[in-house]
Design a protein around this motif. Structure first.
Motif, PDB file in Angstrom:
ATOM      1  N   PRO A 123     -10.534 -82.671-106.621  1.00 50.79           N
ATOM      2  CA  PRO A 123     -10.536 -82.413-105.406  1.00 50.79           C
ATOM      3  C   PRO A 123      -9.203 -81.390-104.840  1.00 50.79           C
ATOM      4  O   PRO A 123      -8.187 -81.929-105.341  1.00 50.79           O
ATOM      5  N   THR A 124      -9.217 -80.691-104.011  1.00 46.28           N
ATOM      6  CA  THR A 124      -8.214 -80.090-103.611  1.00 46.28           C
ATOM      7  C   THR A 124      -6.920 -80.592-102.961  1.00 46.28           C
ATOM      8  O   THR A 124      -5.842 -80.273-102.703  1.00 46.28           O
ATOM      9  N   ASP A 125      -7.506 -81.686-102.379  1.00 48.48           N
ATOM     10  CA  ASP A 125      -6.903 -82.451-101.524  1.00 48.48           C
ATOM     11  C   ASP A 125      -5.816 -83.499-102.154  1.00 48.48           C
ATOM     12  O   ASP A 125      -4.832 -84.171-101.621  1.00 48.48           O
ATOM     13  N   LYS A 126      -6.118 -83.632-103.473  1.00 48.71           N
ATOM     14  CA  LYS A 126      -5.516 -84.600-104.335  1.00 48.71           C
ATOM     15  C   LYS A 126      -4.414 -83.636-105.270  1.00 48.71           C
ATOM     16  O   LYS A 126      -3.399 -84.238-105.651  1.00 48.71           O
ATOM     17  N   VAL A 127      -4.744 -82.573-105.978  1.00 49.82           N
ATOM     18  CA  VAL A 127      -4.096 -81.784-106.595  1.00 49.82           C
ATOM     19  C   VAL A 127      -4.035 -80.442-105.932  1.00 49.82           C
ATOM     20  O   VAL A 127      -5.146 -79.849-105.904  1.00 49.82           O
TER      21      VAL A 127
ATOM     22  N   TYR B  14      -0.439 -72.139-109.747  1.00 43.11           N
ATOM     23  CA  TYR B  14       1.045 -72.409-110.085  1.00 43.11           C
ATOM     24  C   TYR B  14       1.415 -73.989-110.035  1.00 43.11           C
ATOM     25  O   TYR B  14       2.115 -74.420-111.023  1.00 43.11           O
ATOM     26  N   ALA B  15       0.942 -74.408-108.995  1.00 40.07           N
ATOM     27  CA  ALA B  15       1.436 -76.032-109.043  1.00 40.07           C
ATOM     28  C   ALA B  15       0.321 -76.809-110.017  1.00 40.07           C
ATOM     29  O   ALA B  15       1.032 -77.684-110.677  1.00 40.07           O
ATOM     30  N   ARG B  16      -0.639 -76.402-110.058  1.00 44.83           N
ATOM     31  CA  ARG B  16      -1.637 -77.091-111.225  1.00 44.83           C
ATOM     32  C   ARG B  16      -0.790 -76.825-112.635  1.00 44.83           C
ATOM     33  O   ARG B  16      -0.766 -77.691-113.474  1.00 44.83           O
ATOM     34  N   SER B  17      -0.473 -75.461-112.829  1.00 43.66           N
ATOM     35  CA  SER B  17       0.256 -75.103-114.191  1.00 43.66           C
ATOM     36  C   SER B  17       1.385 -76.047-114.163  1.00 43.66           C
ATOM     37  O   SER B  17       1.788 -76.674-115.513  1.00 43.66           O
ATOM     38  N   SER B  18       2.234 -76.106-113.343  1.00 47.00           N
ATOM     39  CA  SER B  18       3.557 -76.971-113.432  1.00 47.00           C
ATOM     40  C   SER B  18       3.164 -78.428-113.629  1.00 47.00           C
ATOM     41  O   SER B  18       3.886 -79.076-114.105  1.00 47.00           O
ATOM     42  N   ARG B  19       2.129 -79.008-112.855  1.00 46.94           N
ATOM     43  CA  ARG B  19       1.772 -80.415-113.052  1.00 46.94           C
ATOM     44  C   ARG B  19       1.399 -80.682-114.746  1.00 46.94           C
ATOM     45  O   ARG B  19       1.651 -81.591-115.259  1.00 46.94           O
ATOM     46  N   VAL B  20       0.717 -79.641-115.161  1.00 45.34           N
ATOM     47  CA  VAL B  20       0.159 -79.657-116.321  1.00 45.34           C
ATOM     48  C   VAL B  20       1.322 -79.971-117.634  1.00 45.34           C
ATOM     49  O   VAL B  20       1.455 -80.581-118.651  1.00 45.34           O
ATOM     50  N   ARG B  21       2.039 -78.871-117.288  1.00 44.33           N
ATOM     51  CA  ARG B  21       3.448 -78.648-118.200  1.00 44.33           C
ATOM     52  C   ARG B  21       4.243 -80.049-118.191  1.00 44.33           C
ATOM     53  O   ARG B  21       4.709 -80.601-119.137  1.00 44.33           O
ATOM     54  N   GLN B  22       4.431 -80.629-116.835  1.00 49.93           N
ATOM     55  CA  GLN B  22       5.333 -81.546-116.828  1.00 49.93           C
ATOM     56  C   GLN B  22       4.396 -83.045-117.472  1.00 49.93           C
ATOM     57  O   GLN B  22       5.396 -83.974-118.006  1.00 49.93           O
ATOM     58  N   LEU B  23       3.266 -83.029-117.195  1.00 42.79           N
ATOM     59  CA  LEU B  23       2.493 -84.180-117.675  1.00 42.79           C
ATOM     60  C   LEU B  23       2.541 -84.057-119.235  1.00 42.79           C
ATOM     61  O   LEU B  23       2.521 -84.940-119.877  1.00 42.79           O
ATOM     62  N   VAL B  24       2.457 -82.706-119.835  1.00 44.12           N
ATOM     63  CA  VAL B  24       2.562 -82.731-121.336  1.00 44.12           C
ATOM     64  C   VAL B  24       4.038 -83.322-121.870  1.00 44.12           C
ATOM     65  O   VAL B  24       3.957 -83.984-122.806  1.00 44.12           O
ATOM     66  N   GLY B  25       4.904 -82.979-121.209  1.00 41.78           N
ATOM     67  CA  GLY B  25       6.414 -83.607-121.564  1.00 41.78           C
ATOM     68  C   GLY B  25       6.529 -85.127-121.395  1.00 41.78           C
ATOM     69  O   GLY B  25       6.884 -85.901-122.231  1.00 41.78           O
ATOM     70  N   GLU B  26       5.885 -85.456-120.282  1.00 37.69           N
ATOM     71  CA  GLU B  26       5.868 -87.006-119.991  1.00 37.69           C
ATOM     72  C   GLU B  26       4.832 -87.517-121.030  1.00 37.69           C
ATOM     73  O   GLU B  26       5.237 -88.741-121.286  1.00 37.69           O
ATOM     74  N   LEU B  27       4.026 -87.137-121.459  1.00 34.52           N
ATOM     75  CA  LEU B  27       3.130 -87.716-122.567  1.00 34.52           C
ATOM     76  C   LEU B  27       3.526 -87.702-123.980  1.00 34.52           C
ATOM     77  O   LEU B  27       3.225 -88.187-124.983  1.00 34.52           O
ATOM     78  N   GLY B  28       4.918 -86.926-124.200  1.00 35.41           N
ATOM     79  CA  GLY B  28       5.445 -86.760-125.522  1.00 35.41           C
ATOM     80  C   GLY B  28       4.337 -85.852-126.347  1.00 35.41           C
ATOM     81  O   GLY B  28       4.424 -85.898-127.591  1.00 35.41           O
ATOM     82  N   LEU B  29       3.789 -84.698-126.070  1.00 34.90           N
ATOM     83  CA  LEU B  29       3.073 -84.079-126.373  1.00 34.90           C
ATOM     84  C   LEU B  29       3.205 -82.459-126.292  1.00 34.90           C
ATOM     85  O   LEU B  29       2.557 -81.525-126.749  1.00 34.90           O
ATOM     86  N   ASN B  30       4.526 -82.145-126.481  1.00 32.91           N
ATOM     87  CA  ASN B  30       4.987 -81.019-126.126  1.00 32.91           C
ATOM     88  C   ASN B  30       4.700 -79.843-127.647  1.00 32.91           C
ATOM     89  O   ASN B  30       4.427 -79.030-127.656  1.00 32.91           O
TER      90      ASN B  30
END
Length: 588
Positions: A99-103, A108-124
Motif C-alpha cells: 500500500p502507498t501509505d506503507k512504502v 525514487y523512494a522505492r528504488s532507494s529502499r530496494v538498493r538499501q535492502l540489497v546491501g542490508e541483506l548482503g546481496l550486492n
C-alpha cells in the motif's frame, strides 16, 4: 488452540500460551518438532484453521486479520519466488504490491529502499542474478527481504535458519537483530536447533513443548530462572540448546517418555506459579511506551556479507536462467513447425496431395495444442505457486492475478504462433495473406485453448508433468472425436456427433479443412483408380457431414470464441474457494 477435523476435535495444540515482545526486540520460539511453534505463528498471523480462545494485543488493540495484513509480515517455512526474475526485480515487485501509505509511492523512494535492502541483506554481488541461480543462503535472505521491503511493524519467521550452515545462520539472525533495533520493529522467529553464537542477538526466548510454555522472558534472565528452580546450565554449554533438550520429550523408550514427560509437566506447572514476573520483564529493545518510528532510509549496517557469496554462476547460466521462460514461450512452437516443414518439404506429389494435406492438418492443430500445454505447464507453475502464497496475505484477488497473467502471455502466444504458422504455411500449398491469416488464426485459437485448459488443471495439480499428461489426454479425446481429421463425422454415433459441436477442435478442423483440403485439385481420370472420391466436394460431404456447408469465417470465429469462454471460466474458478488441502500443496 484446538485442531478440528470435520466436526471432530482432535486435541489441543497450544495450551494457555502467554508471552510479550516489544519494539526493537527479537523473540525466539524454541522447541523440537511437534512442539507447536508453527501453530503458534499461524495463530498470531490469524491463519489458524482450528478453534482458538484468547486475545492477541497489538499496539494496545486486538490483532485482527486486517490489522495483521496491513502492519505485519509472515515469512513461512517455504516461499517460492519467481525464478526468472533477478534479485532487484523481485524486491521491486514486492515493493510495488505494498500500500502507498506503507512504502512511498515515489519511484525514487522505492528504488532507494530496494538498493538499501540489497546491501542490508548482503546481496550486492548477486543483485542482477536470477532467483534460480541463488544458493540456499542467498535465497533465504531474499525471501526475508521480500517481506522487509514492506516495512512491517511485526515480522514472523518460521525457521529462517533451517538447513543453513553456521555462518549463514549467524548472518541472518544478526541481520534481523540489527533491523529490529535500527527500525524499532518486533521480530518473532522459531528455531529448532539454536546455536550459541546467536544467543547475544536474541532479546527474549520462549521454550515450547507439546503446546506448553516452560519459560518465556528475557534471555538475560533465563539462566537465573532455571538456576533458581534447580536446573543450572553447565559451564561451556550452549544455554539455548541445553534448555531446549530439557524441554524435549525423550521417545527412545516408554520409560524415558514417561519420565521426561513428567519432568516437563513439572517445569510447566512451576513456570505458571513462579514465572509470571519474567513474562513482562524487560529485555532490551525499545521501551513499551515508545512510539514506533515511521519507515525511514537508514544507512546499511556495518557488517558486510559480500565475501560469503564468492561462488558466481557463469554468464551463460545467468543468461539462460533469465531468458529460459521467454525462449520457451517464443521458440518451442516455431521449432516444432520447422520439423513439420522439413517433413513435408518437396513432398507435394499430385497423387499424394490429399494425404499430405491431411498430415499437415493433423500435425498443425495437434502441435498447437501440445506445444501450448508444455509451455504453459513449465512457465505458469511458478506464478501460480507465488499467487497461492501471496493470497494468504490478501494481496490481490484470483481473477486479477489471472487477467494480469493472460495479458502478459497474450503477446508471446501471438508471436510464437505467427512465426510457427508461417513456417508450416510454406508447405501447405496455400497462397495469399488471407489464407495465412485464417491458418494462423485457427492455430492461435488452438494454442490459447491448450493454455487455458492447462491453467485450469494447474489450479489443483502441482506436478508439471502430471499437468502435461492430463491436459494432453483431454486434448487427444476431443481432437480425435471432434476435429474430423482422424475420424469422419459420418462414422460417429448421432449423440457423439452433436457433442462434438461443443468442442473447439470441431470448428478448428472444419475451418482448416476448407482451406487446406479444398485447395487440392480434384483427381484426374488417370489418377482415379482406387480413389474413393471423384470430386473434393464428395470428400467434404462424406467426411465432414453438414459442417462442409459452413463458411470458413463462421468456423474461425467460433474457434476463436472458445479461448474467451475458457478464460472467463478460469476467472470464475479462481473466485471459488478451494479446499485447504489443495492450497496447502502450494504453500507449505
Amino acid at each position: 488452540m484446538q485442531r478440528i477435523f470435520g466436526n471432530i476435535e482432535t486435541g489441543l495444540i497450544l495450551k494457555d500460551i502467554s508471552f510479550e515482545v516489544k519494539s526493537g526486540q527479537v523473540l525466539a520460539i524454541l522447541g523440537s518438532k511437534g512442539s507447536g511453534k508453527r501453530a503458534l505463528l499461524d495463530v498470531i498471523s490469524r491463519r489458524a484453521h482450528g478453534a482458538t480462545r484468547g486475545q492477541i494485543i497489538f499496539q494496545g488493540s486486538p490483532l485482527t486479520l486486517n490489522v495483521f495484513q496491513r502492519n505485519c509480515a509472515y515469512v513461512t517455512h517455504r516461499s517460492d519466488l519467481i525464478p526468472s526474475l533477478t534479485v532487484q526485480q523481485t524486491l521491486y515487485y514486492a515493493a510495488n504490491l505494498c500500500p502507498t501509505d506503507k512504502v512511498s509511492s515515489s519511484a525514487y523512494a522505492r528504488s532507494s529502499r530496494v538498493r538499501q535492502l540489497v546491501g542490508e541483506l548482503g546481496l550486492n554481488q548477486v543483485s542482477n542474478h536470477s532467483v534460480a541461480s541463488l544458493n540456499t543462503s542467498q535465497y533465504r535472505r531474499l525471501v526475508i527481504g521480500v517481506e522487509l521491503v514492506k516495512e512491517p511493524v511485526l515480522i514472523l519467521l518460521d525457521e529462517p535458519a533451517s538447513g543453513l550452515d553456521p555462518l549463514s545462520t549467524y548472518l541472518i539472525i544478526s541481520m534481523l537483530s540489527s533491523y529490529a533495533r535500527r527500525k524499532g520493529r518486533a521480530v518473532i522467529l522459531t528455531m529448532e536447533k539454536p546455536r550459541s553464537d546467536v544467543f547475544p542477538f536474541l532479546d527474549r526466548a520462549a521454550f515450547l513443548c507439546l503446546g506448553d510454555i516452560l519459560y518465556t522472558g528475557p534471555t538475560r534472565l533465563m539462566l537465573d530462572y532455571f538456576t533458581s528452580i534447580g536446573f543450572p546450565c553447565p559451564r561451556m554449554e550452549n544455554p539455548l540448546m541445553y534448555y531446549l533438550c530439557l524441554s524435549t520429550v525423550d521417545r527412545r523408550s516408554r520409560e524415558r517418555f514417561l519420565e521426561s514427560n513428567a519432568q516437563i509437566q513439572e517445569l510447566v506447572d512451576k513456570f505458571k506459579v513462579e514465572g509470571s514476573a519474567y513474562v513482562a520483564a524487560g529485555g532490551g529493545g525499545t521501551a513499551a511506551n515508545t512510539p514506533i518510528p515511521p519507515p525511514s532510509i537508514a544507512p546499511p549496517p556495518s557488517f558486510s556479507a559480500g565475501h560469503f557469496d564468492a561462488v558466481k554462476p557463469s554468464p551463460f547460466l545467468i543468461f539462460f536462467t533469465l531468458y529460459s521462460h521467454v525462449s520457451l514461450r517464443l521458440g518451442l512452437f516455431p521449432l516444432y513447425s520447422l520439423l513439420i516443414f522439413l517433413m513435408f518439404f518437396n513432398s507435394q506429389v499430385p497423387e499424394h496431395a490429399m494425404v499430405n494435406r491431411y498430415g499437415i492438418l493433423l500435425f498443425s492443430i495437434w502441435g498447437a495444442y501440445l506445444m501450448s500445454i508444455i509451455t504453459t505447464a513449465y512457465t505458469f507453475g511458478a506464478f501460480r505457486t507465488r499467487y497461492y502464497q501471496e493470497a494468504q496475505a490478501d494481496t490481490y484477488s484470483g481473477p486479477l492475478f489471472l487477467i494480469s497473467y493472460l495479458l502478459f502471455s497474450l503477446p508471446f502466444s501471438l508471436a510464437t504462433v505467427a512465426a510457427g504458422s508461417r513456417i508450416i504455411f510454406q508447405v501447405s500449398g496455400l497462397n495469399g495473406s488471407s489464407d495465412w491469416i485464417v491458418f494462423g488464426g485457427v492455430l492461435w485459437a488452438c494454442y490459447l485453448v491448450g493454455e487455458h485448459q492447462t491453467i485450469a488443471i494447474l489450479m489443483v495439480v502441482r506436478s508439471q508433468f502430471k499437468a502435461v499428461v492430463s491436459s494432453a489426454y483431454l486434448s487427444v479425446i476431443y481432437f480425435v472425436l471432434a476435429s474430423g481429421i482422424l475420424r469422419s463425422y459420418a462414422g460417429l454415433p448421432e449423440w457423439l456427433l452433436y457433442l462434438s459441436y461443443g468442442s473447439q477442435a470441431h470448428y478448428a478442423g472444419a475451418a482448416l479443412s476448407h482451406r487446406l483440403l479444398g485447395a487440392v485439385p480434384s483427381p484426374t481420370s488417370s489418377s482415379m483408380i482406387g480413389c474413393r472420391y471423384a470430386e473434393n466436394s464428395h470428400h467434404f460431404a462424406q467426411r465432414y457431414h453438414a459442417t462442409a456447408s459452413s463458411s470458413v469465417d463462421y468456423n474461425l470465429c467460433l474457434a476463436l470464441a472458445f479461448p474467451a469462454i475458457f478464460a472467463l471460466a478460469n476467472c470464475l474458478l479462481y473466485i471459488m474457494p478451494l479446499p485447504s488441502f489443495v492450497k496447502a500443496k502450494f504453500r507449505e
